[in-house]
Design an enzyme around this catalytic site. Sequence first.
Site, PDB file in Angstrom:
ATOM      1  NE  ARG A  29      76.368  21.950  53.909  1.00 19.90           N
ATOM      2  CZ  ARG A  29      76.187  22.939  54.796  1.00 19.90           C
ATOM      3  NH1 ARG A  29      75.291  23.877  54.560  1.00 19.90           N
ATOM      4  NH2 ARG A  29      76.891  22.985  55.901  1.00 19.90           N
ATOM      5  CG  ASN A  85      58.298  26.026  47.703  1.00 22.46           C
ATOM      6  OD1 ASN A  85      57.916  27.163  47.975  1.00 22.46           O
ATOM      7  ND2 ASN A  85      59.495  25.785  47.217  1.00 22.46           N
ATOM      8  CB  VAL A  94      60.766  16.939  46.286  1.00 20.32           C
ATOM      9  CG1 VAL A  94      60.888  15.640  47.076  1.00 20.32           C
ATOM     10  CG2 VAL A  94      61.933  17.082  45.311  1.00 20.32           C
ATOM     11  CG  HIS A  98      61.023  19.649  50.913  1.00 20.50           C
ATOM     12  ND1 HIS A  98      60.105  18.967  50.140  1.00 20.50           N
ATOM     13  CD2 HIS A  98      61.357  20.757  50.196  1.00 20.50           C
ATOM     14  CE1 HIS A  98      59.911  19.614  49.004  1.00 20.50           C
ATOM     15  NE2 HIS A  98      60.649  20.714  49.021  1.00 20.50           N
TER      16      HIS A  98
HETATM   17  P1  5GP Z   1      60.533  22.200  46.204  1.00 17.99           P
HETATM   18  O1  5GP Z   1      60.429  23.063  45.001  1.00 17.99           O
HETATM   19  O2  5GP Z   1      59.809  20.876  46.041  1.00 17.99           O
HETATM   20  O3  5GP Z   1      60.144  22.919  47.456  1.00 17.99           O
HETATM   21  O4  5GP Z   1      62.063  21.914  46.372  1.00 17.99           O
HETATM   22  C1  5GP Z   1      62.698  20.696  46.183  1.00 17.99           C
HETATM   23  C2  5GP Z   1      64.162  20.945  46.462  1.00 17.99           C
HETATM   24  O5  5GP Z   1      64.810  19.691  46.554  1.00 17.99           O
HETATM   25  C3  5GP Z   1      64.879  21.753  45.390  1.00 17.99           C
HETATM   26  O6  5GP Z   1      65.454  22.913  45.984  1.00 17.99           O
HETATM   27  C4  5GP Z   1      65.935  20.792  44.854  1.00 17.99           C
HETATM   28  O7  5GP Z   1      67.147  21.450  44.549  1.00 17.99           O
HETATM   29  C5  5GP Z   1      66.084  19.801  45.982  1.00 17.99           C
HETATM   30  N1  5GP Z   1      66.437  18.465  45.578  1.00 17.99           N
HETATM   31  C6  5GP Z   1      65.831  17.727  44.610  1.00 17.99           C
HETATM   32  N2  5GP Z   1      66.392  16.509  44.532  1.00 17.99           N
HETATM   33  C7  5GP Z   1      67.369  16.479  45.478  1.00 17.99           C
HETATM   34  C8  5GP Z   1      68.314  15.477  45.860  1.00 17.99           C
HETATM   35  O8  5GP Z   1      68.356  14.362  45.340  1.00 17.99           O
HETATM   36  N3  5GP Z   1      69.163  15.803  46.881  1.00 17.99           N
HETATM   37  C9  5GP Z   1      69.135  17.018  47.485  1.00 17.99           C
HETATM   38  N4  5GP Z   1      70.013  17.231  48.470  1.00 17.99           N
HETATM   39  N5  5GP Z   1      68.249  17.982  47.140  1.00 17.99           N
HETATM   40  C10 5GP Z   1      67.390  17.717  46.141  1.00 17.99           C
END
Ligand code: 5GP
Length: 112
Positions: A29, A85, A94, A98
Amino acid sequence: MDDCIFCKIANGEIPSTFLYEDDLVCAFRDLNPQAPTHVLVVPKAHYANIVDGVPAETLAAMVKAVDSVATQEGIRDTGFRVIANTGKDAGQTVHHLHWHVIGGTNMGERLA
Ligand code: 5GP
Ligand code: ZN
């Protein structure tokens, strides 16, 4: 990869609850959910994003994980989004590939 949060989650260095796991991928999650269901499907190997030479076998495993997560969450039939993304303009924060699996609410037609 050192200092990659999703590498650490995927390899168990940071303990997490996986909704799905196989040899190639895991799903957990999102820390900051944007919808009733907000799960991240993540390959165990490090790829920066979806255009970083991800093997077809890994992409297939990610699709299988999406199916499993959507089924478990009860949104396989009502519908959901899968979002990757990619890069600065998409707001990728990140830099380990993902897929966001988002659902459990009517998201309408607007994408961006
Ligand atoms: P992005 O903007 O890179 O597509 O999304 C990164 C996602 O990773 C964000 O929705 C953020 O809430 C989630 N996220 C960042 N760090 C962590 C973490 O340590 N654990 C979890 N479960 N989600 C994370
Ligand atoms: Zn990584």
